[in-house]
Write a protein that holds these residues in place. Structure first.
Motif, PDB file in Angstrom:
ATOM      1  N   GLY A  56       0.791  -1.224   0.000  1.00  0.00           N
ATOM      2  CA  GLY A  56       0.000   0.000   0.000  1.00  0.00           C
ATOM      3  C   GLY A  56       0.827   1.281   0.000  1.00  0.00           C
TER       4      GLY A  56
ATOM      5  N   ARG B  94      -0.229   5.197  -1.336  1.00  0.00           N
ATOM      6  CA  ARG B  94      -0.279   6.339  -0.404  1.00  0.00           C
ATOM      7  C   ARG B  94       0.617   7.476  -0.888  1.00  0.00           C
ATOM      8  NH1 ARG B  94      -0.001   2.150   3.483  1.00  0.00           N
ATOM      9  NH2 ARG B  94       2.177   2.677   3.985  1.00  0.00           N
TER      10      ARG B  94
ATOM     11  N   ALA C 147      -1.057   9.175  -3.855  1.00  0.00           N
ATOM     12  CA  ALA C 147      -2.196   9.987  -3.430  1.00  0.00           C
ATOM     13  C   ALA C 147      -1.749  11.284  -2.790  1.00  0.00           C
ATOM     14  CB  ALA C 147      -3.065   9.186  -2.459  1.00  0.00           C
ATOM     15  N   ALA C 148      -0.551  11.277  -2.171  1.00  0.00           N
ATOM     16  CA  ALA C 148      -0.058  12.480  -1.496  1.00  0.00           C
ATOM     17  C   ALA C 148       0.564  13.477  -2.461  1.00  0.00           C
ATOM     18  CB  ALA C 148       0.982  12.085  -0.440  1.00  0.00           C
TER      19      ALA C 148
END
Length: 251
Positions: A62, A66, A69-70
């Motif tokens: 994951g 993450r 997405a950041a």
């Protein structure tokens, strides 16, 4: 701690970057130099311990999601559909053509410059190694008619040898050396307490290059070529006197 003159050679030997001749020479040095031998053992032990520690860790699945997405939207990797790939394909070809044209104008010069720097590094390393006890000369003589014939049968060329004692640069001897993947002649001269190594080898192109001055690791170099021969002199002598010596030698 490795001895000062061989610290760079030790790192290159440890990384497997030395050629066969220099590896053999450095292995001989290790037999008589406890600091270098100890430093090599420490580096080998550290490498072995790192390999045995199995420090590699795979990132969690994951983590990529993450991080993506950041990121700001404009910085995220873009996925292209198959319908857009042909357009990107011709752009890639065009970019490749532009890079090729650019390298055609500048790449050869850069490669040539890098090669010259590598040869200069070899010459400085050989000069430093020669200053160790017992390494400076294979034949010790101030007579050019003794030094020049000594190279017969040891090289595939006859190096020009002159004695410049009357000009303040006496010939003191010579030896075989190895530069740029070939055997070369190293003529040894002296200026007061300073030794000068004059490396000589055949030039592939029978042209002439004017003397080029360079400083590396605190040593000065003057290199040139003429009459099918390449010359490179190196010493801790000041550049003015080394340039004078090169002029007398034919630079």
């Amino acid at each position: 701690m490795a001895c000062e003159n061989n610290e760079r050679l030790l790192r290159a030997y440890f990384d497997g970057e030395l050629d066969v001749v220099r590896s053999v020479e450095f292995e001989e040095h290790l037999k008589t130099c406890p600091p270098c031998a100890g430093e090599l053992r420490e580096q080998q032990a550290l490498r072995d311990s790192l390999r045995a520690a199995n420090l590699y860790q795979r990132a969690p699945d994951g983590l990529r999601a993450r991080i993506r997405a950041a990121l700001p939207a404009e910085a995220r990797p873009q996925l292209f559909s198959s319908t857009r790939r042909p357009a990107m394909g011709w752009l890639a070809v065009a970019a490749a053509m532009l890079i090729t044209i650019f390298l055609g104008g500048h790449g050869i010069t850069n490669v040539g410059s890098q090669t010259q720097n590598l040869v200069a590094e070899e010459i400085v390393a050989s000069h430093i190694r020669s200053l160790q006890p017992g390494h400076l000369m294979d034949v010790e003589s101030t007579d050019q008619h003794t030094v020049k014939p000594w190279f017969d049968g040891k090289l595939d060329f006859a190096p020009p040898v002159v004695n410049l004692a009357n000009q303040g640069f006496p010939l003191v001897g010579g030896r075989l050396d190895y530069i740029d993947h070939r055997n070369v002649a190293a003529l040894v001269y002296q200026r007061q307490k300073h030794f000068i190594n004059a490396f000589v080898w055949p030039e592939e192109r029978n042209g002439a290059k004017p003397p080029a001055v360079q400083t590396m690791q605190g040593y000065n170099l003057v290199c040139w070529s003429r009459n099918g021969m390449a010359f490179c002199t190196v010493s801790d002598l000041n550049i003015t006197e080394l340039r004078q010596f090169a002029d007398l030698l034919g630079g």
